[in-house]
Enzyme design. Structure first.
Site, PDB file in Angstrom:
ATOM      1  N   SER A 110      27.391  33.575  31.097  1.00 11.00           N
ATOM      2  CA  SER A 110      27.543  32.341  32.432  1.00 11.00           C
ATOM      3  C   SER A 110      28.756  31.562  32.203  1.00 11.00           C
ATOM      4  O   SER A 110      29.303  31.127  33.384  1.00 11.00           O
ATOM      5  CB  SER A 110      26.399  31.428  32.195  1.00 11.00           C
ATOM      6  OG  SER A 110      26.275  30.865  30.756  1.00 11.00           O
ATOM      7  N   HIS A 133      22.165  35.132  35.453  1.00  9.10           N
ATOM      8  CA  HIS A 133      23.416  35.261  36.335  1.00  9.10           C
ATOM      9  C   HIS A 133      23.363  36.589  37.363  1.00  9.10           C
ATOM     10  O   HIS A 133      24.248  36.953  38.108  1.00  9.10           O
ATOM     11  CB  HIS A 133      24.605  34.841  35.607  1.00  9.10           C
ATOM     12  CG  HIS A 133      24.788  33.583  35.462  1.00  9.10           C
ATOM     13  ND1 HIS A 133      24.933  32.552  36.376  1.00  9.10           N
ATOM     14  CD2 HIS A 133      24.352  33.042  34.187  1.00  9.10           C
ATOM     15  CE1 HIS A 133      24.813  31.409  35.801  1.00  9.10           C
ATOM     16  NE2 HIS A 133      24.607  31.579  34.577  1.00  9.10           N
ATOM     17  N   LYS A 156      18.986  30.810  40.354  1.00  7.64           N
ATOM     18  CA  LYS A 156      20.356  31.194  40.839  1.00  7.64           C
ATOM     19  C   LYS A 156      20.495  32.044  42.126  1.00  7.64           C
ATOM     20  O   LYS A 156      20.330  31.615  43.084  1.00  7.64           O
ATOM     21  CB  LYS A 156      21.113  31.784  39.560  1.00  7.64           C
ATOM     22  CG  LYS A 156      21.305  30.843  38.397  1.00  7.64           C
ATOM     23  CD  LYS A 156      21.529  31.021  37.167  1.00  7.64           C
ATOM     24  CE  LYS A 156      21.541  29.821  36.330  1.00  7.64           C
ATOM     25  NZ  LYS A 156      21.400  29.881  35.023  1.00  7.64           N
TER      26      LYS A 156
HETATM   27  C1  LIG Z   1      20.775  29.014  34.037  1.00 10.81           C
HETATM   28  C2  LIG Z   1      20.339  30.009  32.960  1.00 10.81           C
HETATM   29  C3  LIG Z   1      19.271  29.662  32.384  1.00 10.81           C
HETATM   30  C4  LIG Z   1      18.159  28.778  32.618  1.00 10.81           C
HETATM   31  O1  LIG Z   1      17.611  28.988  33.928  1.00 10.81           O
HETATM   32  P1  LIG Z   1      16.991  27.827  34.855  1.00 10.81           P
HETATM   33  O2  LIG Z   1      16.004  28.421  35.705  1.00 10.81           O
HETATM   34  O3  LIG Z   1      18.011  27.213  35.270  1.00 10.81           O
HETATM   35  O4  LIG Z   1      16.440  26.896  33.856  1.00 10.81           O
HETATM   36  C5  LIG Z   1      18.570  30.537  31.106  1.00 10.81           C
HETATM   37  N1  LIG Z   1      19.740  31.437  30.753  1.00 10.81           N
HETATM   38  C6  LIG Z   1      20.836  31.758  31.430  1.00 10.81           C
HETATM   39  C7  LIG Z   1      21.775  32.767  30.715  1.00 10.81           C
HETATM   40  C8  LIG Z   1      21.362  30.758  32.550  1.00 10.81           C
HETATM   41  O5  LIG Z   1      22.311  30.860  32.752  1.00 10.81           O
END
Ligand SMILES: *Cc1c(COP(=O)(O)O)cnc(C)c1O
Length: 388
Positions: free
Chosen positions: A185, A213, A244
């Protein structure tokens, strides 16, 4: 020192002053209006290079429509955890659609991706087991490892040789679980999934891959990096999020029926948290349909990202190992990153500075998050503002 009437919390004031001194203090800024390519942040209209709304779906009217219809049909709150009576028709539809999309037997929806990671890891390993995590894994994966009370081993970023040695050294443990992001990320680079599936196969280890992502962006069908790398069937546990590219909220696990049945029984954030609101489940279902029907935005996004990375590098900026829509412009010093972000903001371009503890000390960067909503003229504006 102002302790606001709670002297026992006075230590926080000292800590906050220290954060301020190190340019590490963060503050909330409210967005007005919908998420998108142009947003109003605080009192400023800016071009948004800070969201994870990669397909520009968060404010899509089709999602809003699905949510409104579901709210009329099923209400807003779920009222209970899924196992009691919180699991609605919208949740069941979404889980079926996710399993179909991912090509797995089953899928399970959590209130967030963070909860999916915490719950799944802690359900798969415990005391007497070993969990091995890439050093650059998302906080929720690392927290899940700690929460599991398994023996946690962190291996250097994407270092398959080191992981191999660790698996050998811990061979006597009961179970082994390897966890990694598929698309990291902060760096925008990919995990070496073909090597990881081979290695886990050799050691009989479970492999959990977090596609947060990459879901909706990578792969011919938009299923993520495992699809892109052709190893989907060999990843034991696939995690994604609908927060996302899908523009909604909620996490999911896709895998065998056996795995999903186990999580329904043993993943504590699933068992003890209220099911996500049905309107969110319905909107996510619609977002999945859009991803299936419209491959063009994700292809264009990755093409534009490649072009932007090349042009940044031509101008002397370091973009690390990024091969994706997440493009870090590596600055190093936290104060310098903040100064650069402030300069861009004054020109109407929002590119967040990412500082420790989100990235290691000395690796502060501006994190450009490209979306399908950014057109060529906007990208030109960003390049011009970065100069160099
Ligand atoms: C954003 C993210 C999460 C968390 O997801 P949410 O739905 O926002 O709680 C988990 N793992 C990774 C790699 C992320 O980038």
């Amino acid at each position: 020192m102002d302790t606001y009437g709670y002297p026992e919390l006075g230590w926080i004031d000292a800590e906050m002053t220290e954060l301020q001194r190190q340019s590490l203090r963060r503050r909330l800024v409210d967005r007005r209006g919908p998420q998108g390519t142009d947003i109003v942040l605080g009192d400023r209209r800016v071009v948004n290079f800070g969201s994870n709304d990669y397909l520009n779906l968060a404010a899509d009217p089709r999602l809003a429509h699905a949510a409104i219809e579901a709210a009329r049909r099923e209400g807003v709150g779920s009222g209970a955890s899924p196992l009691i009576c919180g699991h609605s028709q919208s949740h069941a539809d979404l889980e079926r659609a996710l399993a179909e999309f991912e090509g797995t037997e089953a899928a399970l929806v959590f209130p967030s991706g963070f909860a999916a990671n915490l719950g799944t890891i802690a359900a798969l390993v415990g005391p007497g087991d070993v969990v091995l995590a890439d050093r650059k894994c998302h906080a929720s994966l690392l927290d899940g490892c700690r929460l599991s009370r398994a023996d946690v081993r962190v291996f250097p970023h994407n270092d398959v040789g080191n992981l191999d040695a660790l698996l050998g050294k811990t061979a006597r443990a009961r179970r082994h679980l390897v966890v990694t992001d598929s698309l990291f990320s902060m760096d925008g680079d990919l995990a070496p999934l073909p090597d990881l599936v081979d290695l886990c196969g050799q050691h009989g280890a479970m492999l959990l891959v977090d596609e947060a992502h990459a879901t909706g962006v990578f792969g011919e069908q938009g299923r993520g990096v495992a699809e892109h790398a052709g190893v989907e069937g060999r990843v034991s546990v696939r995690i994604g999020t609908m927060s996302k590219a899908l523009g909604c909220a909620g996490g999911f696990v896709a895998g065998s029926q056996l795995l999903i049945d186990w999580l329904v029984n043993r993943a504590r954030p699933y068992v003890f948290s209220t099911a996500m609101p049905a309107p969110v489940a319905a909107a996510a279902r619609t977002a999945l349909d859009i991803v299936r029907a419209e491959p063009e935005p994700r292809r264009r996004l990755l093409d534009q990202a490649e072009s932007l990375r090349r042009r940044l590098a031509d101008r002397g900026w370091k973009v690390g190992g990024s091969v994706s829509q997440i493009i870090p412009v590596v600055v190093g010093d936290a104060a310098r990153a903040v100064a650069l972000a402030t300069r861009l903001l004054e020109q109407g371009l929002f590119v967040p500075a990412v500082r420790p503890p989100t990235v290691p000390r000395g690796e502060a960067c501006l994190r450009i998050s490209l979306t399908a909503g950014h057109d060529e003229a906007t990208i030109e504006r960003l390049l011009a503002a970065l100069g160099g």
